[in-house]
Design a protein around this motif. Structure first.
Motif, short mmCIF file in Angstrom:
data_model
loop_
_atom_site.label_atom_id
_atom_site.label_comp_id
_atom_site.label_asym_id
_atom_site.label_seq_id
_atom_site.Cartn_x
_atom_site.Cartn_y
_atom_site.Cartn_z
N ASP A 36 -34.24 6.63 -26.84
CA ASP A 36 -34.50 6.79 -25.40
C ASP A 36 -33.20 6.73 -24.59
O ASP A 36 -33.10 6.04 -23.57
CB ASP A 36 -35.49 5.73 -24.89
N ALA A 37 -32.20 7.46 -25.04
CA ALA A 37 -30.88 7.47 -24.39
C ALA A 37 -30.99 7.81 -22.91
O ALA A 37 -31.73 8.71 -22.52
CB ALA A 37 -29.96 8.45 -25.09
N LYS A 38 -30.25 7.07 -22.11
CA LYS A 38 -30.22 7.28 -20.65
C LYS A 38 -28.81 7.60 -20.14
O LYS A 38 -28.63 7.97 -18.99
CB LYS A 38 -30.75 6.02 -19.96
N PHE A 39 -27.80 7.43 -21.01
CA PHE A 39 -26.41 7.62 -20.60
C PHE A 39 -25.65 8.42 -21.66
O PHE A 39 -25.97 8.35 -22.84
CB PHE A 39 -25.71 6.27 -20.40
N ILE A 40 -24.64 9.15 -21.20
CA ILE A 40 -23.74 9.88 -22.08
C ILE A 40 -22.30 9.49 -21.72
O ILE A 40 -22.01 9.23 -20.55
CB ILE A 40 -23.95 11.41 -21.97
N CYS A 41 -21.43 9.43 -22.71
CA CYS A 41 -20.04 9.05 -22.47
C CYS A 41 -19.24 10.29 -22.04
O CYS A 41 -19.28 11.32 -22.72
CB CYS A 41 -19.43 8.44 -23.74
N LYS A 42 -18.51 10.18 -20.93
CA LYS A 42 -17.67 11.28 -20.45
C LYS A 42 -16.52 11.57 -21.39
O LYS A 42 -15.98 12.66 -21.39
CB LYS A 42 -17.08 10.95 -19.07
N VAL A 43 -16.12 10.61 -22.22
CA VAL A 43 -14.98 10.77 -23.10
C VAL A 43 -15.36 11.43 -24.43
O VAL A 43 -14.76 12.42 -24.84
CB VAL A 43 -14.29 9.41 -23.36
N CYS A 44 -16.38 10.88 -25.10
CA CYS A 44 -16.68 11.33 -26.47
C CYS A 44 -18.01 12.06 -26.61
O CYS A 44 -18.28 12.64 -27.65
CB CYS A 44 -16.64 10.15 -27.43
N GLY A 45 -18.88 12.00 -25.58
CA GLY A 45 -20.15 12.70 -25.65
C GLY A 45 -21.26 11.95 -26.38
O GLY A 45 -22.35 12.47 -26.52
N ARG A 46 -20.99 10.75 -26.82
CA ARG A 46 -22.03 9.96 -27.48
C ARG A 46 -23.04 9.48 -26.44
O ARG A 46 -22.71 9.36 -25.27
CB ARG A 46 -21.42 8.79 -28.24
N VAL A 47 -24.26 9.20 -26.88
CA VAL A 47 -25.31 8.76 -25.97
C VAL A 47 -25.79 7.36 -26.33
O VAL A 47 -25.64 6.92 -27.47
CB VAL A 47 -26.51 9.73 -25.96
N ALA A 48 -26.37 6.67 -25.35
CA ALA A 48 -26.89 5.32 -25.56
C ALA A 48 -27.94 5.03 -24.49
O ALA A 48 -27.99 5.69 -23.45
CB ALA A 48 -25.79 4.28 -25.51
N ASN A 49 -28.74 4.00 -24.75
CA ASN A 49 -29.77 3.63 -23.78
C ASN A 49 -29.28 2.58 -22.78
O ASN A 49 -29.98 2.26 -21.84
CB ASN A 49 -31.05 3.16 -24.48
N GLU A 50 -28.07 2.06 -22.99
CA GLU A 50 -27.47 1.12 -22.04
C GLU A 50 -26.00 1.47 -21.84
O GLU A 50 -25.31 1.86 -22.78
CB GLU A 50 -27.58 -0.32 -22.54
N LYS A 51 -25.51 1.30 -20.62
CA LYS A 51 -24.12 1.61 -20.28
C LYS A 51 -23.12 0.83 -21.13
O LYS A 51 -22.06 1.35 -21.46
CB LYS A 51 -23.83 1.28 -18.81
N LYS A 52 -23.46 -0.39 -21.47
CA LYS A 52 -22.51 -1.27 -22.14
C LYS A 52 -22.06 -0.75 -23.50
O LYS A 52 -21.05 -1.20 -24.02
CB LYS A 52 -23.08 -2.68 -22.28
N TYR A 53 -22.76 0.21 -24.07
CA TYR A 53 -22.40 0.74 -25.37
C TYR A 53 -21.45 1.94 -25.29
O TYR A 53 -21.06 2.47 -26.31
CB TYR A 53 -23.64 1.14 -26.16
#
Length: 61
Positions: A36-53
């Motif tokens: 249930d990813a809600k965020f994507i990293c601007k640097v590497c494009g990885r996704v996560a469900n919390e910003k802290k990751y």
């Protein structure tokens, strides 16, 4: 400067650190972080469900 130091200090908790070496990827550990990813990293494009990751999180919504 404190933000950058904190980011380096907590880097082991970031998706980029957890996935940097394909031979050490632990899918059991990663699946709950990307479900249930809600965020994507601007640097590497990885996704996560919390910003802290992520190092530079941006909302997917």
């Amino acid at each position: 400067m404190a933000k950058k130091e904190a980011m380096v200090e907590n880097h082991a908790e970031k998706m980029c650190a957890m996935t940097c070496c394909p031979c050490h990827i632990d899918l059991k550990k990663l699946k709950p972080l990307v479900r249930d990813a809600k965020f994507i990293c601007k640097v590497c494009g990885r996704v996560a469900n919390e910003k802290k990751y992520l190092c530079e999180p941006v909302s997917l919504g």
